[in-house]
Design a protein around this motif. Structure first.
Motif, PDB file in Angstrom:
ATOM      1  N   SER A 125       0.913  -1.013   0.046  1.00 20.63           N
ATOM      2  CA  SER A 125      -0.036   0.234   0.008  1.00 20.63           C
ATOM      3  C   SER A 125       0.924   1.182   0.006  1.00 20.63           C
ATOM      4  N   PRO A 126       0.232   2.400  -0.278  1.00 20.22           N
ATOM      5  CA  PRO A 126       1.054   3.581  -0.331  1.00 20.22           C
ATOM      6  C   PRO A 126       1.248   4.409   1.016  1.00 20.22           C
ATOM      7  N   PRO A 127       2.238   5.074   1.167  1.00 20.58           N
ATOM      8  CA  PRO A 127       2.578   5.644   2.593  1.00 20.58           C
ATOM      9  C   PRO A 127       1.892   6.998   2.848  1.00 20.58           C
ATOM     10  N   TYR A 128       0.712   6.919   2.305  1.00 25.12           N
ATOM     11  CA  TYR A 128      -0.351   8.300   2.742  1.00 25.12           C
ATOM     12  C   TYR A 128      -1.727   7.483   3.009  1.00 25.12           C
ATOM     13  N   ALA A 129      -2.553   8.269   3.575  1.00 26.12           N
ATOM     14  CA  ALA A 129      -4.201   7.986   3.779  1.00 26.12           C
ATOM     15  C   ALA A 129      -4.620   8.435   2.662  1.00 26.12           C
ATOM     16  N   GLY A 130      -5.302   7.518   1.897  1.00 28.24           N
ATOM     17  CA  GLY A 130      -6.273   7.777   0.763  1.00 28.24           C
ATOM     18  C   GLY A 130      -6.784   6.675   0.532  1.00 28.24           C
ATOM     19  N   PRO A 131      -7.685   6.959  -0.837  1.00 23.58           N
ATOM     20  CA  PRO A 131      -8.491   5.695  -1.132  1.00 23.58           C
ATOM     21  C   PRO A 131      -7.893   4.528  -1.379  1.00 23.58           C
ATOM     22  N   GLU A 132      -6.608   4.557  -1.763  1.00 23.60           N
ATOM     23  CA  GLU A 132      -5.831   3.256  -2.063  1.00 23.60           C
ATOM     24  C   GLU A 132      -5.541   2.460  -0.774  1.00 23.60           C
ATOM     25  N   LEU A 133      -5.031   3.226   0.249  1.00 24.39           N
ATOM     26  CA  LEU A 133      -5.036   2.583   1.507  1.00 24.39           C
ATOM     27  C   LEU A 133      -6.175   1.973   2.110  1.00 24.39           C
ATOM     28  N   ARG A 134      -7.228   2.868   2.037  1.00 22.03           N
ATOM     29  CA  ARG A 134      -8.503   2.504   2.565  1.00 22.03           C
ATOM     30  C   ARG A 134      -9.116   1.168   1.815  1.00 22.03           C
ATOM     31  N   ALA A 135      -9.149   0.945   0.644  1.00 23.36           N
ATOM     32  CA  ALA A 135      -9.308  -0.239  -0.092  1.00 23.36           C
ATOM     33  C   ALA A 135      -8.525  -1.231   0.355  1.00 23.36           C
ATOM     34  N   ALA A 136      -7.317  -1.247   0.584  1.00 26.08           N
ATOM     35  CA  ALA A 136      -6.389  -2.274   1.261  1.00 26.08           C
ATOM     36  C   ALA A 136      -6.907  -2.469   2.482  1.00 26.08           C
ATOM     37  N   LEU A 137      -7.239  -1.652   3.152  1.00 26.53           N
ATOM     38  CA  LEU A 137      -7.356  -1.930   4.597  1.00 26.53           C
ATOM     39  C   LEU A 137      -8.862  -2.606   4.847  1.00 26.53           C
ATOM     40  N   TRP A 138      -9.543  -2.196   4.200  1.00 23.99           N
ATOM     41  CA  TRP A 138     -11.108  -2.650   4.196  1.00 23.99           C
ATOM     42  C   TRP A 138     -11.080  -4.246   3.624  1.00 23.99           C
ATOM     43  N   ALA A 139      -9.951  -4.715   2.985  1.00 22.25           N
ATOM     44  CA  ALA A 139      -9.985  -6.013   2.230  1.00 22.25           C
ATOM     45  C   ALA A 139      -9.154  -6.811   3.347  1.00 22.25           C
ATOM     46  N   SER A 140      -8.444  -6.309   4.333  1.00 24.58           N
ATOM     47  CA  SER A 140      -7.350  -7.085   4.855  1.00 24.58           C
ATOM     48  C   SER A 140      -7.864  -8.113   6.316  1.00 24.58           C
ATOM     49  N   ASP A 141      -7.291  -9.211   6.440  1.00 27.92           N
ATOM     50  CA  ASP A 141      -7.422  -9.857   7.673  1.00 27.92           C
ATOM     51  C   ASP A 141      -6.334  -9.317   8.483  1.00 27.92           C
ATOM     52  N   LEU A 142      -5.104  -9.050   8.015  1.00 25.46           N
ATOM     53  CA  LEU A 142      -3.847  -8.929   8.976  1.00 25.46           C
ATOM     54  C   LEU A 142      -3.422  -7.677   8.202  1.00 25.46           C
ATOM     55  N   VAL A 143      -2.768  -6.812   8.902  1.00 25.26           N
ATOM     56  CA  VAL A 143      -2.045  -5.552   8.596  1.00 25.26           C
ATOM     57  C   VAL A 143      -0.425  -5.607   9.152  1.00 25.26           C
ATOM     58  N   ILE A 144       0.412  -5.767   8.321  1.00 32.63           N
ATOM     59  CA  ILE A 144       1.742  -5.776   8.855  1.00 32.63           C
ATOM     60  C   ILE A 144       2.237  -4.418   8.646  1.00 32.63           C
ATOM     61  N   SER A 145       2.941  -3.799   9.665  1.00 32.12           N
ATOM     62  CA  SER A 145       3.265  -2.343   9.423  1.00 32.12           C
ATOM     63  C   SER A 145       4.916  -2.538   9.835  1.00 32.12           C
ATOM     64  N   PRO A 146       5.824  -2.249   8.912  1.00 33.43           N
ATOM     65  CA  PRO A 146       7.134  -1.954   9.231  1.00 33.43           C
ATOM     66  C   PRO A 146       7.531  -0.804  10.099  1.00 33.43           C
ATOM     67  N   VAL A 147       8.588  -1.203  11.065  1.00 35.20           N
ATOM     68  CA  VAL A 147       8.775   0.154  11.842  1.00 35.20           C
ATOM     69  C   VAL A 147      10.165   0.214  12.134  1.00 35.20           C
ATOM     70  N   ALA A 148      10.849   1.621  11.515  1.00 31.64           N
ATOM     71  CA  ALA A 148      12.446   1.506  11.790  1.00 31.64           C
ATOM     72  C   ALA A 148      12.643   2.482  12.876  1.00 31.64           C
ATOM     73  N   PRO A 149      13.973   2.538  13.556  1.00 28.63           N
ATOM     74  CA  PRO A 149      14.206   3.465  14.433  1.00 28.63           C
ATOM     75  C   PRO A 149      14.603   4.803  13.762  1.00 28.63           C
ATOM     76  N   VAL A 150      13.441   5.421  13.323  1.00 29.33           N
ATOM     77  CA  VAL A 150      13.454   6.710  12.705  1.00 29.33           C
ATOM     78  C   VAL A 150      12.914   7.709  13.292  1.00 29.33           C
ATOM     79  N   ARG A 151      12.881   8.858  13.033  1.00 24.93           N
ATOM     80  CA  ARG A 151      12.145   9.901  13.756  1.00 24.93           C
ATOM     81  C   ARG A 151      10.664  10.026  13.241  1.00 24.93           C
ATOM     82  N   TRP A 152       9.869  10.132  13.834  1.00 25.15           N
ATOM     83  CA  TRP A 152       8.289  10.162  13.778  1.00 25.15           C
ATOM     84  C   TRP A 152       7.823   8.874  13.373  1.00 25.15           C
ATOM     85  N   ILE A 153       8.396   7.892  13.593  1.00 24.20           N
ATOM     86  CA  ILE A 153       7.711   6.789  13.430  1.00 24.20           C
ATOM     87  C   ILE A 153       6.703   6.202  14.435  1.00 24.20           C
TER      88      ILE A 153
END
Length: 244
Positions: A125-153
């Protein structure tokens, strides 16, 4: 079937790298897998279909599915990685204007996936909130979010949490969520710096380290060398996800 979205509202955390390698590791286990690119940056598409004529991809991609101009089956492409791809192009940038506030195509995306015979579906999915992300989230059973030791994570993960809550209100179901330490150094310190995120969601035991091998493989569209350290990390992550 399990539909998994790789999502992060903070860029540069290895989202596509995890999506690509998770899809390939599932496929190598003999599991029928579909990889979906729902990001206009189309890095996953470039990885899997870089030898396909762009005009062919322009005629059959996820934009046409989300706008209900073509069926899912008509837009899926086989790849030489032994899995199928639903690609994206920069035309996906027009999705918001095309849907014009009508979410019917986005809401029908999940049900159309459920009608297929894939065992695993991995969505980048894209790195912003929009219709693409929403379509993906609405379809999902599981969401995996990569988290890195960077500012604003932490803030990025909070914003994703808000999107997930909004998704639950629309669909009436909550997706499971896993955080994956990604692009971290080989020592323990950077991983430990992510511990504050545990108050939001569980964090996987497997951490994807920052290596030149991973970066080069993603950029060149080639698989990681089998049984190499990076390959073993993605094998471990795949095992962790399959076993829940």
């Amino acid at each position: 079937m399990k539909v998994v979205t790789i999502a992060s509202l903070k860029g540069g955390v290895g989202k596509t790298t995890i999506a690509v390698n998770l899809a390939m590791h599932l496929s190598t286990r003999g599991l029928k897998t579909l990889a979906i690119d729902i990001d206009a940056n189309n890095n996953m598409t470039d990885y899997f279909l870089r030898d396909i004529d762009p005009e062919v991809i322009e005629k059959a991609n996820v934009f046409h599915v989300l706008t209900r101009k073509a069926s899912l089956s008509d837009c899926v492409h086989p790849s030489h990685f032994n899995l199928d791809i639903l690609p994206a192009t920069v035309a996906l940038n027009r999705l918001s204007a095309e849907t014009n506030g009508n979410p019917s195509g986005l809401l029908s995306f999940g049900p159309s996936l459920r009608k297929t015979d894939y065992e695993w579906i991995i969505i980048d999915s894209p790195p912003y909130a929009g219709p693409e992300l929403r379509a993906a989230l609405w379809a999902s059973d599981l969401v995996i979010s990569p988290v890195a030791p960077v500012r604003w994570i932490f803030q990025g993960t909070l914003f994703l949490q808000e999107e997930l809550k909004a998704s639950e209100e629309v669909t009436g179901k909550a997706s499971d969520v896993l955080l994956v330490p990604s692009m971290v150094g080989s020592g323990k310190t950077e991983i430990e710096n992510l511990d504050a995120l545990r108050e939001l969601y569980p964090i996987t035991t497997t951490a994807i380290t920052r290596t030149a091998a991973v970066r080069n493989a993603t950029e060149k569209g080639i698989p990681l060398k089998e049984n190499s350290k990076p390959w073993e990390l993605f094998e471990s992550l795949t095992e962790e996800i399959i076993n829940g």
